[in-house]
Design a protein around this motif. Structure first.
Motif, PDB file in Angstrom:
ATOM      1  N   SER A   4     -34.859  15.405 -12.947  1.00 46.71           N
ATOM      2  CA  SER A   4     -34.067  14.419 -12.219  1.00 46.71           C
ATOM      3  C   SER A   4     -32.730  14.152 -12.889  1.00 46.71           C
ATOM      4  N   ASN A   8     -27.548  15.658  -8.503  1.00 49.13           N
ATOM      5  CA  ASN A   8     -26.279  15.057  -8.119  1.00 49.13           C
ATOM      6  C   ASN A   8     -26.480  14.179  -6.889  1.00 49.13           C
ATOM      7  N   LEU A   9     -25.721  13.096  -6.828  1.00 47.74           N
ATOM      8  CA  LEU A   9     -25.734  12.242  -5.649  1.00 47.74           C
ATOM      9  C   LEU A   9     -24.469  12.507  -4.842  1.00 47.74           C
ATOM     10  N   LEU A  14     -24.034   7.818  -3.703  1.00 44.94           N
ATOM     11  CA  LEU A  14     -23.595   7.182  -4.941  1.00 44.94           C
ATOM     12  C   LEU A  14     -23.053   5.781  -4.670  1.00 44.94           C
ATOM     13  N   TRP A 281     -23.794   4.784 -12.689  1.00 42.08           N
ATOM     14  CA  TRP A 281     -24.621   5.987 -12.831  1.00 42.08           C
ATOM     15  C   TRP A 281     -24.543   6.532 -14.250  1.00 42.08           C
ATOM     16  N   ARG A 285     -27.568   7.016 -17.277  1.00 40.13           N
ATOM     17  CA  ARG A 285     -27.834   8.337 -17.851  1.00 40.13           C
ATOM     18  C   ARG A 285     -27.573   8.365 -19.358  1.00 40.13           C
ATOM     19  N   CYS A 331     -33.446   3.243  -9.175  1.00 41.17           N
ATOM     20  CA  CYS A 331     -33.341   4.577  -9.774  1.00 41.17           C
ATOM     21  C   CYS A 331     -34.362   5.531  -9.168  1.00 41.17           C
ATOM     22  N   TYR A 334     -33.337   6.707  -5.694  1.00 32.98           N
ATOM     23  CA  TYR A 334     -32.174   7.600  -5.644  1.00 32.98           C
ATOM     24  C   TYR A 334     -32.331   8.828  -6.546  1.00 32.98           C
ATOM     25  N   VAL A 336     -32.667   8.935  -9.873  1.00 33.87           N
ATOM     26  CA  VAL A 336     -31.957   8.814 -11.147  1.00 33.87           C
ATOM     27  C   VAL A 336     -32.977   8.535 -12.240  1.00 33.87           C
ATOM     28  N   HIS A 337     -32.930   9.316 -13.299  1.00 35.42           N
ATOM     29  CA  HIS A 337     -33.912   9.182 -14.378  1.00 35.42           C
ATOM     30  C   HIS A 337     -33.762   7.849 -15.091  1.00 35.42           C
ATOM     31  N   TYR A 338     -34.858   7.090 -15.191  1.00 37.33           N
ATOM     32  CA  TYR A 338     -34.884   5.802 -15.890  1.00 37.33           C
ATOM     33  C   TYR A 338     -35.626   6.033 -17.199  1.00 37.33           C
ATOM     34  N   SER A 370     -24.948  19.088 -15.974  1.00 31.46           N
ATOM     35  CA  SER A 370     -25.268  17.694 -15.692  1.00 31.46           C
ATOM     36  C   SER A 370     -24.179  16.768 -16.197  1.00 31.46           C
TER      37      SER A 370
END
Length: 373
Positions: A4, A8-9, A14, A281, A285, A331, A334, A336-338, A370
């Motif tokens: 994850s 990309n968003l 985003l 974002w 990250r 997260c 969407y 997104v890594h938490y 990334s």
């Protein structure tokens, strides 16, 4: 690496992601009030009373027979260390961020507060509040990436000096407040091409730092020990150990929030056309949390919620525990890594970084992709 991390968003995704984060912030700020004021005032009292108890126990113990002296010394040192940790983490760090400016309390104003470490709050506001929180994990702009001492990411240039960084890391942990104190003095420039200008700047910027250092050293290692008379060394050693415990704890919490395995760093190019949503974002990250309860949250200044702190640095940190599940849900939805884990696991990853990148290493292609997304 978690897959994850490389997702990309799309621009519209985003912006929706950022809008949800912003809505959470607005909802929390609108709800600030008496319970938040009561919380930070209780922390202020706890800092003062644990300091009083610690210093009193050390002073009294200095005049007792050996078995009692040892017991009083241990209790006094731990109480003083607890005071210094809370002053540094939950009180000083958060107040200096301006989290409680809305209260109008002159003792809790971010631009006026001074804390119990040898570094000045003015320098911290520059290096941390502005530079680190604006340019989080951006190479060449965020000085907190390794603090100019450690190579923790393969994107940092390797030199033979890095081979000894496991030793540097131990020294840095024990003396962490000193590293914070001199971070903004740019001592490395004294060895560059503009030595004369660097020396002039050091003389100007170094005066308030030296004054603060002197006050702290005189207080902890002269005034209070002298008050104990023949017990000078008992009190001085207690103060020394208390400061050391605070340094090691602060180092551990901060490194766990920034240098775990899945934390990402970025090139300067990410700033091109960066929107607020993209900034949110990037904060997620580049951060990692610690799983724990009230005690860990309080002693870490709620930097156990480093992700939430990077998202909302001016929101009272005692609210992060309520905001974290919402951020985590956003997260998840969407992709997104938490990044979260226990203190032993996260710190183990930090130690691995220190050891691994003491040796030559190169970023993987997937990581570069990334970081540039």
């Amino acid at each position: 690496m978690n897959k994850s991390l490389t997702r990309n968003l799309a621009n519209d995704e985003l912006e929706k992601f950022g809008a949800e984060i912003e809505a959470l912030r607005a909802k929390t700020v609108a709800d600030l009030g008496e319970r938040d004021a009561r919380y930070i005032r209780n922390i202020f009292k706890a800092v003062r009373w644990t300091e009083f108890a610690g210093r009193a126990l050390l002073m009294i113990g200095a005049f007792l027979p050996t078995p009692w002296l040892i017991g009083f010394w241990v209790l006094g040192t731990l109480s003083l260390a607890l005071s210094k940790i809370m002053d540094n983490m939950e009180l000083g760090h958060n107040v200096i961020h301006g989290q409680y400016d809305w209260m109008g309390d002159p003792h809790l104003k971010g631009k006026q507060f001074e804390w119990d470490i040898i570094g000045t709050s003015d320098n911290w506001r520059k290096t941390h509040n502005f530079r680190h929180h604006t340019y989080t994990n951006i190479h060449g702009l965020d000085d907190d990436i390794g603090y100019g001492v450690l190579r923790l990411f393969p994107e940092q240039r390797w030199t033979p000096a890095a081979l000894f960084q496991p030793l540097y890391a131990l020294v840095f942990a024990a003396l962490f407040q000193w590293g914070v104190a001199i971070q903004d003095l740019r001592l490395g420039q004294l060895f560059g091409k503009r030595k004369k200008a660097a020396r002039a700047e050091l003389r100007r910027a170094g005066v308030p730092v030296l004054k603060k250092m002197s006050r702290q050293l005189i207080k902890d290692y002269l005034i209070f020990p002298l008050l104990a008379g023949p017990g000078f060394l008992v009190v001085a050693s207690g103060n020394l150990v208390a400061n050391g415990l605070r340094n090691i704890w602060t180092y551990t919490i901060i490194f766990c929030g920034h240098f775990t395995t899945d934390v990402e760093t970025f090139p300067k190019g990410v700033l091109k056309n960066e929107t607020r949503a993209h900034w949110y974002w990037r904060q997620i990250r580049g951060s990692s949390n610690l799983a724990g309860g009230f005690v860990l949250n309080t002693l870490s200044g709620n930097l156990s919620h480093q992700i939430e702190h990077h998202l909302f640095p001016d929101v009272p940190a005692n609210r992060y525990v309520e905001m974290a599940p919402v951020v985590r849900d956003i997260c998840k939805r969407y992709g997104v890594h938490y990044n979260t884990g226990s203190l032993p696991v996260q710190f183990g990853q930090v130690i691995w970084r220190i050891l691994r990148h003491a040796l030559p290493s190169r970023p993987r292609a997937s990581r570069l992709a990334s970081a540039n997304s």
